[in-house]
Design a protein around this motif. Sequence first.
Motif, mmCIF file in Angstrom:
data_model
loop_
_atom_site.group_PDB
_atom_site.id
_atom_site.type_symbol
_atom_site.label_atom_id
_atom_site.label_comp_id
_atom_site.label_asym_id
_atom_site.label_seq_id
_atom_site.Cartn_x
_atom_site.Cartn_y
_atom_site.Cartn_z
ATOM 1 N N ALA A 71 -5.867 19.780 -11.842
ATOM 2 C CA ALA A 71 -5.867 21.194 -11.473
ATOM 3 C C ALA A 71 -4.560 21.848 -11.917
ATOM 4 C CB ALA A 71 -6.060 21.344 -9.976
ATOM 5 N N LEU A 72 -3.466 21.113 -11.739
ATOM 6 C CA LEU A 72 -2.164 21.654 -12.115
ATOM 7 C C LEU A 72 -2.080 21.863 -13.632
ATOM 8 C CD1 LEU A 72 0.463 22.427 -10.792
ATOM 9 C CD2 LEU A 72 1.316 20.145 -11.206
ATOM 10 N N TYR A 73 -2.536 20.835 -14.386
ATOM 11 C CA TYR A 73 -2.568 20.978 -15.851
ATOM 12 C C TYR A 73 -3.482 22.124 -16.244
ATOM 13 C CZ TYR A 73 -0.145 16.560 -16.788
ATOM 14 O OH TYR A 73 0.781 15.573 -16.872
ATOM 15 N N ASN A 83 -6.675 7.401 -2.841
ATOM 16 C CA ASN A 83 -5.545 8.304 -2.799
ATOM 17 C C ASN A 83 -5.169 8.788 -4.205
ATOM 18 O OD1 ASN A 83 -3.648 9.664 -1.487
ATOM 19 N ND2 ASN A 83 -2.248 7.956 -1.164
ATOM 20 N N LEU A 84 -5.160 7.817 -5.140
ATOM 21 C CA LEU A 84 -4.788 8.152 -6.517
ATOM 22 C C LEU A 84 -5.789 9.118 -7.134
ATOM 23 C CD1 LEU A 84 -3.522 4.869 -8.182
ATOM 24 C CD2 LEU A 84 -2.251 6.941 -7.663
ATOM 25 N N ALA A 85 -7.087 8.920 -6.817
ATOM 26 C CA ALA A 85 -8.108 9.807 -7.375
ATOM 27 C C ALA A 85 -7.860 11.237 -6.916
ATOM 28 C CB ALA A 85 -9.492 9.342 -6.936
ATOM 29 N N LEU A 86 -7.466 11.374 -5.642
ATOM 30 C CA LEU A 86 -7.144 12.713 -5.129
ATOM 31 C C LEU A 86 -5.970 13.310 -5.888
ATOM 32 C CD1 LEU A 86 -7.487 12.425 -1.272
ATOM 33 C CD2 LEU A 86 -8.764 13.892 -2.840
ATOM 34 N N TRP A 87 -4.943 12.472 -6.049
ATOM 35 C CA TRP A 87 -3.762 12.967 -6.766
ATOM 36 C C TRP A 87 -4.118 13.350 -8.191
ATOM 37 C CZ3 TRP A 87 0.418 14.761 -4.801
ATOM 38 C CH2 TRP A 87 0.898 14.267 -3.582
ATOM 39 N N SER A 88 -5.000 12.561 -8.807
ATOM 40 C CA SER A 88 -5.295 12.857 -10.208
ATOM 41 C C SER A 88 -6.097 14.147 -10.314
ATOM 42 C CB SER A 88 -5.990 11.664 -10.857
ATOM 43 O OG SER A 88 -7.277 11.972 -11.228
ATOM 44 N N SER A 89 -6.951 14.432 -9.329
ATOM 45 C CA SER A 89 -7.628 15.732 -9.332
ATOM 46 C C SER A 89 -6.608 16.855 -9.201
ATOM 47 C CB SER A 89 -8.604 15.838 -8.174
ATOM 48 O OG SER A 89 -9.531 14.798 -8.247
ATOM 49 N N HIS A 138 2.732 12.170 -6.626
ATOM 50 C CA HIS A 138 2.328 11.621 -7.916
ATOM 51 C C HIS A 138 2.075 12.714 -8.934
ATOM 52 C CE1 HIS A 138 1.980 7.452 -6.602
ATOM 53 N NE2 HIS A 138 1.540 7.945 -5.453
ATOM 54 N N LEU A 139 2.407 13.947 -8.608
ATOM 55 C CA LEU A 139 2.239 15.046 -9.560
ATOM 56 C C LEU A 139 3.485 15.152 -10.411
ATOM 57 C CD1 LEU A 139 0.766 17.919 -7.397
ATOM 58 C CD2 LEU A 139 -0.423 16.281 -8.813
ATOM 59 N N SER A 140 3.253 15.476 -11.678
ATOM 60 C CA SER A 140 4.411 15.662 -12.538
ATOM 61 C C SER A 140 4.093 16.748 -13.542
ATOM 62 C CB SER A 140 4.713 14.352 -13.266
ATOM 63 O OG SER A 140 5.623 14.596 -14.289
ATOM 64 N N LYS A 174 0.828 -1.204 0.000
ATOM 65 C CA LYS A 174 0.000 0.000 0.000
ATOM 66 C C LYS A 174 0.864 1.257 0.000
ATOM 67 C CE LYS A 174 -2.621 1.709 3.382
ATOM 68 N NZ LYS A 174 -3.535 1.610 4.534
ATOM 69 N N GLU A 175 2.051 1.145 0.625
ATOM 70 C CA GLU A 175 2.941 2.307 0.712
ATOM 71 C C GLU A 175 3.378 2.790 -0.660
ATOM 72 O OE1 GLU A 175 3.868 3.771 3.691
ATOM 73 O OE2 GLU A 175 2.237 2.460 4.371
ATOM 74 N N ARG A 176 3.437 1.858 -1.610
ATOM 75 C CA ARG A 176 3.883 2.239 -2.947
ATOM 76 C C ARG A 176 2.857 3.161 -3.601
ATOM 77 N NH1 ARG A 176 7.311 -0.062 -7.366
ATOM 78 N NH2 ARG A 176 6.252 0.566 -9.274
ATOM 79 N N GLY A 177 1.591 2.797 -3.429
ATOM 80 C CA GLY A 177 0.505 3.718 -3.747
ATOM 81 C C GLY A 177 0.315 4.086 -5.208
#
Lengths: 375, 538
Positions: B246-248, B236-242, B380-382, B200-203
């Motif tokens: 937003a960043l894009y 968690n990933l869904a949050l990161w993807s939002s 997970h942002l890039s 799970k830590e890898r996420g």
Amino acid sequence: MIGHFLVKGLDRGVAITLLVVLAIGVLIPASNLLLPEGHALHVPTYLLTLFGKYATYATLALALDLVWGYCGILSLGHGAFFALGGYAMGMYLMRQIGSRGVYGNPILPDFMVFLNWKELPWYWHGFDHFGFALVMVVLAPGLLAFVFGWFAFRSRVTGVYLSIITQALTYALLLAFFRNDMGFGGNNGLTDFKDIVGYNVQSAGTRATLFFLSCLLVAVGLLVTSAIVKSKLGKVLIAIRDAESRTRFIGYRVATFKTVVFTVSAMLAGLAGALYVPQVGIINPGEFAPANSIEAVIWVAVGGRGTLVGAIVGAVAVNWGKTWFTGALPELWLFALGGLFVLVTLFLPKGIVGTWSAWTAKRRAARDAAPAAAE
Amino acid sequence: MPFLARRLARLAVLLVALIALPFAGGSASAQDISAPLAKLATDSYADTGAAIAELAASGHPRAAAIVQAIQDGKLEFDAASHAVVIRGAASVVDAATGAAIATPPAGLSPVRVNNRVRTALAAAVGSLTLMSPDPVKRREAADAVFKSRDAATLPILEAAIAKEGDARIRLALQVARAAVILTKPEASDDARVEAAATIKERGDQEAVSLLRSLPEGSAKRVKDAAEAAAKSIETNLALWSSAQNALYGISLGSVLLLAAIGLAITFGVMGIINMAHGEMVMIGAYTTFVVQEVIRAHAPGLFDWSLTIALPLAFLTSGAVGVLIERTVIRWLYGRPLETLLATWGISLILQQSVRSIFGANNREVGAPSFMSGSLDIGHLSITWGRMWIVVFALSVFVGLILILKKTPAGLQMRAVTQNRAMAAAMGIRTPFVDALTFGLGCGIAGIAGVALSQIDNVSPNLGQSYIIDSFMVVVFGGVGNLWGTLVGALTLGVVNKFLEPFAGAVLGKILVLIFIILFIQKRPRGLFALKGRAVES
């Protein structure tokens, strides 16, 4: 009433133009069909098609002049109505191909077979009937113009704002029609037409007929628009163009007038598009490009905004120039077109026809004044 | 039971670590690997295999080179002196030290390999990279084990975990070990439940697919634990993807802001419909191209400065073209907005064709300076540095423009003329001069936008065309005559666009945004931030 209008209402310019357009509509096909090739007066088929294209452009210019010249609505999206009419006709022509397509499917057009579609989308039903297609040619652009105009004019979007959102409208349609899953052939559009009401679209007779019909449409369009302009409705439109707020305060429903004239104009543009497609043999999303609509505006500006004859003259003159330039000096065409935009707005705000009538009127006044002075 | 298993696992780790320690933990002197090197010189397959295993466990900096040399058949030994050397292309180096040997012994023969030795070699290469002194290589090796989930690597992994100093790599190694354990049906349920928690830590998405692909016949407890871990990762990933969207969105919004901000001056403040605005952007981009060509030809060392040099030049070039247009065409058309629109459209056609005649119709290549390459990763942002710099740049242009308009005498005059021309003239302001200056400023800003956009878009004569409609939408949406409206409008449209894209696709998303603006204009014809007061009426 129409007879009364024909006798009294037609001014000389419109009458002469009507006669000229109809004469061209009869004489050019006659020369193409009856005279042998090589005869000095024989009009080759490619020219016939080219002039037919000009005629549909002239109708589009008429439609645009009606709203811009007489009602002050500068639409930068009239090409969209033209293209919608074209697509409606194109859909009919696609259905007429039947099983003669590459994939031989009797119902589905080739591009749908290629995209693995199983059945005809609902909005394609009925387009195998010519009558239905004709209704849609008028209805589709008319409905779009009505809905768009209803919203825009009611909330008093005017001037450049309106111009910009009409441009956004045609741009959105351009993007939409590029999509394959819209079901209008995507990037390639509709092409490979075979028959129109049972006649081969490529045959000389059909082309001549289409040319005649295009000229007839110009004539009818000119009659209808000049009737509108001369009527009481036309007077209100001009009042709206010159002083919108004042017209509203006097008690006219400006939004209703604008919506009506915008819709009528879009229908006329749709008819022009419908005649354009069988002559050119293809309709693709490129027709929705904002640049096309702006080019139509410059036809009207060159010919003379607010003179219906001018719209026809401008459309033919600019397009003839375009044909000549793109053949002889292709890299200079955009310079010429761009220069035309600048020079006409700066030095010829009334256009060719407007300037001509102003000049003749002045001369007539001078001639009338001269004997009076001599007495 | 779980307690015992954990104890056992810890014990195993400890044991392996203890075995590895004398080799791994010690100082990296040649002394440590002299024993395996001596074995390599005996010319026996059994000794060679043992030597390779010892080398692998040693973690000695030369170990990887030696193992690689055996694999390539370049490790040679002298039977008489027991010297072991690596044969390079031109020279011979000592295997233990890596120092070149001037006069190599005469009777060198290569260390021979058979299938058993090859197996030992493969294992050694894997563990050596896990133990490699280079952290990047260790990380890659851990990821490779995570993907292969080879049970044979377990002991080496545990040794590596014990030895690892870098917390992030240790986590990667632990996750790799957990992946091996989770997919090994022989492992105890407790160990596997614990493994699921570690994974799970890898996420990331790969962890989810691993957690969802348990071998047949796993206990329900294990399955539940894996599913719970997968769910938690997905949330968690869904949050990161939002956050990524937003960043894009902000990135796209800043591009729109750059394209529209000059227009906010010419259209928003002066009320001139400049359809050639996109071409000002294009001129800025071509200025960048020319500057880079000159730098490439005459001063390649300055390449990283090319954008900095291009900025003022682009501002001046586009600004000068703007002033020229204002003085020759637009000033005759004040008060006739529709005619201005047509005339500037004509100018845009002429400018496009001029650029096409000078530079050709093809795309021109504009390079990126080194500080703009690569990307910025946070969690997970890039986002690429190029995009990041454009966000920063767009905001600084915006702030700069606000300061010019609000804090300088020239800005004061500009605002005065646009608010009440007659009164400004009566106060002694040269209105024609201010008109030209304002229009030039708007065009110049479009020019520096072109410098930035040259980094992310094709530099072609059509560059400007693709921005003109978007720019007008931004200004109209934000509210004419209001720079803050332009900022909010650009960022809103950018973010909305990027959030629509995953559901609707790029093209449909754009269409929806256009329709939204068209409807929005019906509701608020004067935009988001409408001007109030007398200025509205004119």
